[in-house]
Design a protein around this motif. Structure first.
Motif, PDB file in Angstrom:
ATOM      1  N   MET A 171      51.102  12.285  -8.639  1.00 30.79           N
ATOM      2  CA  MET A 171      49.956  12.170  -7.735  1.00 30.79           C
ATOM      3  C   MET A 171      49.780  13.436  -6.909  1.00 30.79           C
ATOM      4  O   MET A 171      50.445  13.639  -5.896  1.00 30.79           O
ATOM      5  CB  MET A 171      50.122  10.960  -6.813  1.00 30.79           C
ATOM      6  CG  MET A 171      48.938  10.719  -5.889  1.00 30.79           C
ATOM      7  SD  MET A 171      49.130   9.170  -4.978  1.00 30.79           S
ATOM      8  CE  MET A 171      47.870   9.345  -3.719  1.00 30.79           C
ATOM      9  N   ASP A 172      48.879  14.307  -7.378  1.00 32.46           N
ATOM     10  CA  ASP A 172      48.479  15.447  -6.565  1.00 32.46           C
ATOM     11  C   ASP A 172      47.612  14.932  -5.420  1.00 32.46           C
ATOM     12  O   ASP A 172      47.053  13.829  -5.482  1.00 32.46           O
ATOM     13  CB  ASP A 172      47.694  16.455  -7.408  1.00 32.46           C
ATOM     14  CG  ASP A 172      48.503  16.986  -8.585  1.00 32.46           C
ATOM     15  OD1 ASP A 172      49.726  17.154  -8.432  1.00 32.46           O
ATOM     16  OD2 ASP A 172      47.898  17.220  -9.653  1.00 32.46           O
ATOM     17  N   ARG A 173      47.490  15.738  -4.374  1.00 31.67           N
ATOM     18  CA  ARG A 173      46.729  15.298  -3.200  1.00 31.67           C
ATOM     19  C   ARG A 173      45.685  16.337  -2.806  1.00 31.67           C
ATOM     20  O   ARG A 173      45.873  17.535  -3.014  1.00 31.67           O
ATOM     21  CB  ARG A 173      47.665  15.004  -2.025  1.00 31.67           C
ATOM     22  CG  ARG A 173      48.518  13.767  -2.285  1.00 31.67           C
ATOM     23  CD  ARG A 173      49.387  13.385  -1.122  1.00 31.67           C
ATOM     24  NE  ARG A 173      50.159  12.196  -1.435  1.00 31.67           N
ATOM     25  CZ  ARG A 173      49.957  10.990  -0.900  1.00 31.67           C
ATOM     26  NH1 ARG A 173      49.001  10.817  -0.001  1.00 31.67           N
ATOM     27  NH2 ARG A 173      50.706   9.953  -1.246  1.00 31.67           N
ATOM     28  N   LEU A 174      44.608  15.832  -2.215  1.00 31.26           N
ATOM     29  CA  LEU A 174      43.488  16.659  -1.794  1.00 31.26           C
ATOM     30  C   LEU A 174      43.059  16.224  -0.406  1.00 31.26           C
ATOM     31  O   LEU A 174      43.039  15.024  -0.097  1.00 31.26           O
ATOM     32  CB  LEU A 174      42.321  16.488  -2.776  1.00 31.26           C
ATOM     33  CG  LEU A 174      41.022  17.225  -2.450  1.00 31.26           C
ATOM     34  CD1 LEU A 174      41.190  18.727  -2.680  1.00 31.26           C
ATOM     35  CD2 LEU A 174      39.871  16.688  -3.306  1.00 31.26           C
ATOM     36  N   LYS A 175      42.725  17.193   0.428  1.00 33.52           N
ATOM     37  CA  LYS A 175      42.195  16.895   1.755  1.00 33.52           C
ATOM     38  C   LYS A 175      40.838  17.560   1.936  1.00 33.52           C
ATOM     39  O   LYS A 175      40.621  18.690   1.480  1.00 33.52           O
ATOM     40  CB  LYS A 175      43.113  17.435   2.861  1.00 33.52           C
ATOM     41  CG  LYS A 175      44.451  16.758   3.054  1.00 33.52           C
ATOM     42  CD  LYS A 175      45.226  17.477   4.162  1.00 33.52           C
ATOM     43  CE  LYS A 175      46.625  16.931   4.368  1.00 33.52           C
ATOM     44  NZ  LYS A 175      46.617  15.730   5.210  1.00 33.52           N
ATOM     45  N   PHE A 176      39.942  16.873   2.607  1.00 34.28           N
ATOM     46  CA  PHE A 176      38.757  17.477   3.199  1.00 34.28           C
ATOM     47  C   PHE A 176      39.022  17.509   4.703  1.00 34.28           C
ATOM     48  O   PHE A 176      39.265  16.457   5.306  1.00 34.28           O
ATOM     49  CB  PHE A 176      37.503  16.657   2.920  1.00 34.28           C
ATOM     50  CG  PHE A 176      37.072  16.624   1.476  1.00 34.28           C
ATOM     51  CD1 PHE A 176      37.505  17.576   0.566  1.00 34.28           C
ATOM     52  CD2 PHE A 176      36.207  15.626   1.029  1.00 34.28           C
ATOM     53  CE1 PHE A 176      37.094  17.543  -0.762  1.00 34.28           C
ATOM     54  CE2 PHE A 176      35.790  15.586  -0.296  1.00 34.28           C
ATOM     55  CZ  PHE A 176      36.233  16.543  -1.192  1.00 34.28           C
ATOM     56  N   VAL A 177      38.974  18.696   5.305  1.00 37.47           N
ATOM     57  CA  VAL A 177      39.392  18.844   6.699  1.00 37.47           C
ATOM     58  C   VAL A 177      38.278  19.472   7.533  1.00 37.47           C
ATOM     59  O   VAL A 177      37.645  20.444   7.109  1.00 37.47           O
ATOM     60  CB  VAL A 177      40.663  19.717   6.814  1.00 37.47           C
ATOM     61  CG1 VAL A 177      41.194  19.701   8.247  1.00 37.47           C
ATOM     62  CG2 VAL A 177      41.742  19.243   5.845  1.00 37.47           C
ATOM     63  N   LYS A 178      38.088  18.927   8.720  1.00 33.12           N
ATOM     64  CA  LYS A 178      37.140  19.476   9.687  1.00 33.12           C
ATOM     65  C   LYS A 178      37.878  19.813  10.976  1.00 33.12           C
ATOM     66  O   LYS A 178      38.551  18.962  11.560  1.00 33.12           O
ATOM     67  CB  LYS A 178      36.032  18.469   9.994  1.00 33.12           C
ATOM     68  CG  LYS A 178      35.074  18.920  11.098  1.00 33.12           C
ATOM     69  CD  LYS A 178      34.071  17.827  11.453  1.00 33.12           C
ATOM     70  CE  LYS A 178      33.171  18.239  12.607  1.00 33.12           C
ATOM     71  NZ  LYS A 178      32.221  17.155  12.977  1.00 33.12           N
ATOM     72  N   TYR A 179      37.763  21.076  11.397  1.00 37.47           N
ATOM     73  CA  TYR A 179      38.296  21.518  12.682  1.00 37.47           C
ATOM     74  C   TYR A 179      37.106  21.750  13.617  1.00 37.47           C
ATOM     75  O   TYR A 179      36.374  22.732  13.453  1.00 37.47           O
ATOM     76  CB  TYR A 179      39.077  22.826  12.534  1.00 37.47           C
ATOM     77  CG  TYR A 179      40.288  22.762  11.634  1.00 37.47           C
ATOM     78  CD1 TYR A 179      41.553  22.504  12.147  1.00 37.47           C
ATOM     79  CD2 TYR A 179      40.170  22.989  10.260  1.00 37.47           C
ATOM     80  CE1 TYR A 179      42.670  22.467  11.322  1.00 37.47           C
ATOM     81  CE2 TYR A 179      41.284  22.952   9.429  1.00 37.47           C
ATOM     82  CZ  TYR A 179      42.526  22.691   9.966  1.00 37.47           C
ATOM     83  OH  TYR A 179      43.627  22.656   9.152  1.00 37.47           O
ATOM     84  N   PRO A 180      36.863  20.883  14.581  1.00 36.73           N
ATOM     85  CA  PRO A 180      35.701  21.064  15.452  1.00 36.73           C
ATOM     86  C   PRO A 180      35.903  22.209  16.443  1.00 36.73           C
ATOM     87  O   PRO A 180      37.032  22.649  16.687  1.00 36.73           O
ATOM     88  CB  PRO A 180      35.612  19.725  16.185  1.00 36.73           C
ATOM     89  CG  PRO A 180      37.019  19.241  16.233  1.00 36.73           C
ATOM     90  CD  PRO A 180      37.646  19.694  14.939  1.00 36.73           C
ATOM     91  N   GLN A 181      34.810  22.681  16.977  1.00 34.63           N
ATOM     92  CA  GLN A 181      34.880  23.690  18.032  1.00 34.63           C
ATOM     93  C   GLN A 181      35.738  23.157  19.176  1.00 34.63           C
ATOM     94  O   GLN A 181      35.567  22.030  19.626  1.00 34.63           O
ATOM     95  CB  GLN A 181      33.471  24.010  18.523  1.00 34.63           C
ATOM     96  CG  GLN A 181      33.399  25.078  19.595  1.00 34.63           C
ATOM     97  CD  GLN A 181      31.962  25.378  19.990  1.00 34.63           C
ATOM     98  OE1 GLN A 181      31.026  25.103  19.238  1.00 34.63           O
ATOM     99  NE2 GLN A 181      31.783  25.932  21.175  1.00 34.63           N
TER     100      GLN A 181
END
Length: 347
Positions: A171-181
């Protein structure tokens, strides 16, 4: 001991071309030995990266109640949505929100299976048109590129191309990441070494903020290069190579003037590898890697949860890491282990 002041660039297409392969393998060897980080260009995923990044603002702009329906708290496999400020690194809050996904089609966990195998499970997808297709396409493409890259890594270390294939997980893993201001000095993600597998393949937007720690203790910027993947060694690969190829500490400084988006893909390591198997394999591999005796001597006692006798195998070490990074999920699904691991000191 060699050090670095910038991140090297490796042309993936030149690794596939017999006329340029040897020179590029030498560059890759230097990047692996000295830096532990590199930019990978001309890898064939550029259009998919652009397409995926274009969808992220709308995905994170979904109503909170929509995102919460796939909250990670629902998943013993630690996949799903994590709201802003719910994850920690080095006991300090990371100022980011994210979606975690994994390779589709995992075998359902049963009570007859090892407890740590529960970290392999189905993803939760947000209620967003095309989300599952977008995620699964990105994982499939990343898996192809990463496995070819691993063959090149083996070759640059003077090993057979297939050397590391038996260490790759399910099981490879993937992230979608948001760093807000954020206010100046905020932690996007704190100093750490990636610990969930073999290598990380990161696509970042043009905001910047990623920094890599060199041996002199200086933080080196890894500025965005359009279409590239930032690749770094994880602790699983460090352990497999007996510490000859070391994972490098890095961090993300939270952006102060705009939002930052990134997409890291984590190439999995086999979770059933035991410490005894690891040491035997590492000794065999290290013997063949043309590294200096000094490097091999320094590599003997690399501090890592993967090398700790406290844990039966990689799977348990990884589960510990997830439980401590996501304590709310850990307390819900693994309350006894949460109590145990939160009091342990690595040896």
């Amino acid at each position: 001991m060699a050090d670095f002041s910038s991140i090297p660039i490796i042309d993936f297409s030149r690794l596939q071309d017999p006329s340029t392969k040897e020179d590029t393998l030498a560059q890759l060897r230097e990047a692996i030995f000295v830096v532990g980080f590199l930019y990978l260009i001309n890898h064939g995923m550029e259009d998919l990266i652009q397409k995926t990044h274009a969808r992220l603002p709308d995905l994170f702009a979904l109503p909170e109640e929509t995102k919460e329906k796939c909250n990670m708290i629902n998943s013993p496999a630690f996949v799903g949505y994590t709201k802003l400020g719910a994850e920690t690194t080095a006991a300090k809050t990371d100022w980011r929100e994210q979606f975690d996904f994994g390779t589709p089609g995992m075998k359902p966990w049963t009570s007859e299976a090892p407890f740590w195998q529960r970290v392999e499970g189905d993803s939760q997808y947000p209620d967003y048109l095309g989300a599952q297709e977008l995620v699964d396409d990105y994982i499939a493409a990343s898996s192809r590129v990463s496995k070819l890259f691993m063959r090149s890594v083996a070759e640059c270390l003077s090993l057979p191309p297939t050397t590391f294939e038996s260490f790759q997980g399910n099981m490879d893993r993937l992230k979608f990441v948001k760093y807000p201001q954020s206010p100046p000095g905020s932690q996007g993600v704190g100093p750490h070494k990636d610990s969930s597998g073999l290598f990380t393949f990161l696509s970042q937007d043009d905001t910047g903020g990623l920094q890599v720690l060199n041996k002199a203790g200086e933080w080196i910027d890894a500025p965005p290069i359009r279409g590239s993947l930032v690749v770094n060694i994880q602790q699983g690969f460090e352990a497999i190579t007996g510490g000859v190829c070391t994972a490098t500490t890095h961090r993300v400084i939270a952006p102060t003037t705009r939002t930052r988006y990134s997409i890291p893909f984590f190439l999995a390591v086999r979770l059933d590898l035991t410490l005894a198997q690891l040491k035997e394999s590492a000794a065999h591999i290290v013997q063949k890697i043309p590294a200096s005796d000094d490097r091999k001597k320094r590599a003997v006692d690399v501090p890592s949860e993967f090398l700790s006798p406290l844990y039966s195998c990689f799977g348990e070490a990884y589960l510990r890491n997830r439980i401590l990074s996501h304590p709310d999920v850990g307390q819900k699904w693994y309350p006894e282990l949460y109590e145990k691991y939160s009091k342990q000191v690595l040896t």
